[in-house]
Design a protein around this motif. Structure first.
Motif, PDB file in Angstrom:
ATOM      1  N   HIS A   1       6.961   3.572  -5.377  1.00 21.90           N
ATOM      2  CA  HIS A   1       5.862   2.613  -5.277  1.00 21.90           C
ATOM      3  C   HIS A   1       5.658   1.864  -6.596  1.00 21.90           C
ATOM      4  O   HIS A   1       5.528   0.636  -6.612  1.00 21.90           O
TER       5      HIS A   1
ATOM      6  N   HIS B   1      -1.983  -3.817  -7.825  1.00 19.63           N
ATOM      7  CA  HIS B   1      -1.380  -2.544  -8.261  1.00 19.63           C
ATOM      8  C   HIS B   1      -1.813  -2.168  -9.673  1.00 19.63           C
ATOM      9  O   HIS B   1      -1.937  -0.981  -9.965  1.00 19.63           O
TER      10      HIS B   1
ATOM     11  N   TRP C   1      -5.299  -3.844   1.894  1.00 18.57           N
ATOM     12  CA  TRP C   1      -6.046  -3.048   0.924  1.00 18.57           C
ATOM     13  C   TRP C   1      -7.468  -2.825   1.391  1.00 18.57           C
ATOM     14  O   TRP C   1      -8.026  -3.654   2.117  1.00 18.57           O
TER      15      TRP C   1
ATOM     16  N   ASP D   1      -4.427   0.944  -1.710  1.00 17.70           N
ATOM     17  CA  ASP D   1      -3.279   0.327  -1.044  1.00 17.70           C
ATOM     18  C   ASP D   1      -3.085   1.000   0.313  1.00 17.70           C
ATOM     19  O   ASP D   1      -2.959   2.221   0.374  1.00 17.70           O
TER      20      ASP D   1
ATOM     21  N   HIS E   1       4.205   1.683   2.512  1.00 16.23           N
ATOM     22  CA  HIS E   1       4.980   2.245   1.398  1.00 16.23           C
ATOM     23  C   HIS E   1       4.125   3.153   0.516  1.00 16.23           C
ATOM     24  O   HIS E   1       4.660   3.944  -0.246  1.00 16.23           O
TER      25      HIS E   1
HETATM   26 MN   MN3 Z   1       1.833  -1.092  -2.869  1.00 14.72          MN
END
Ligand code: MN3
Length: 202
Positions: A28, A81, A129, A164, A168
């Motif tokens: 990630h 992120h 998100w 998130d 993934h």
């Molecule tokens: Mn992500």
């Protein structure tokens, strides 16, 4: 000055005991987040209007512009992120006093906050998100966003925490069980100290 992948604020295996494996972080952070940074730098290289701009400025100037959608997606994901890694902690889940008082005042109880956040995170269809935001009215609220968007772009307020919910982020550790990933975040992984610091700096 090119954008860079920030180092994680903890070791790669530091979250394994609280629901996020070293393998998840390796992919990630090391692959997905790096890919957003690399793509963003590629767009900046080819577009004079983006050169010398801060990440916040690029998110805002590309927001809602069809011809800059790939720029917005990658800049937004870099922004998201950067916040996300800080929103996790090996000692997460403990809500410090000032933030707890604010949460109880605005949501009624900690449990009500967690239920509301979970509803946003589970209810985001597809990639995106969930956020804990301080709105311009001075009240905490929970929101969600699709793909690479965020509270900066939507103008919904200052982000205190972001989760998130792209597959993934949880598929290695939780397979398809997004609700369990969200509950684990709220109870064990969320860095509420960081959220409180964001609140105090608002
Ligand atoms: Mn992500």
């Amino acid at each position: 000055m090119a954008f860079e992948l920030p180092a994680l604020p903890y070791a790669g295996d530091a979250l394994a005991g609280v629901g996020m494996s070293a393998e998840t972080l390796e992919f990630h952070h090391g692959k997905h987040h790096q890919a957003y940074v690399t793509a963003l730098n590629g767009f900046v290289d080819k577009n004079d209007a983006l050169k010398g701009k801060s990440l916040d400025e690029i998110v805002l100037l590309s927001n809602g512009k069809a011809d800059l959608a790939p720029v917005f997606n990658n800049a937004g994901q870099h922004w998201n992120h950067i916040l996300f890694w800080q929103a996790l902690s090996p000692k997460g889940g403990r809500i410090p006093g000032a933030l707890e008082t604010k949460i109880v005042g605005d949501f009624g109880s900690v449990d009500a906050f967690k239920e509301a956040f979970k509803a946003q995170a589970v209810g985001q269809f597809g990639s995106g998100w969930a956020w804990l935001v301080l709105g311009s009215d001075g009240k905490l609220k929970v929101t969600k966003s699709a793909n690479g968007s965020n509270p900066l772009a939507s103008g919904e307020g200052k982000a205190l925490l972001g989760l998130d919910v792209w597959e993934h982020s949880y598929y290695i550790d939780f397979r398809n069980r997004r609700p369990d990933y969200v509950s684990n975040f709220l109870d064990k992984l969320a860095n509420y100290e960081f959220a409180e610091a964001q609140l105090k700096s608002a």
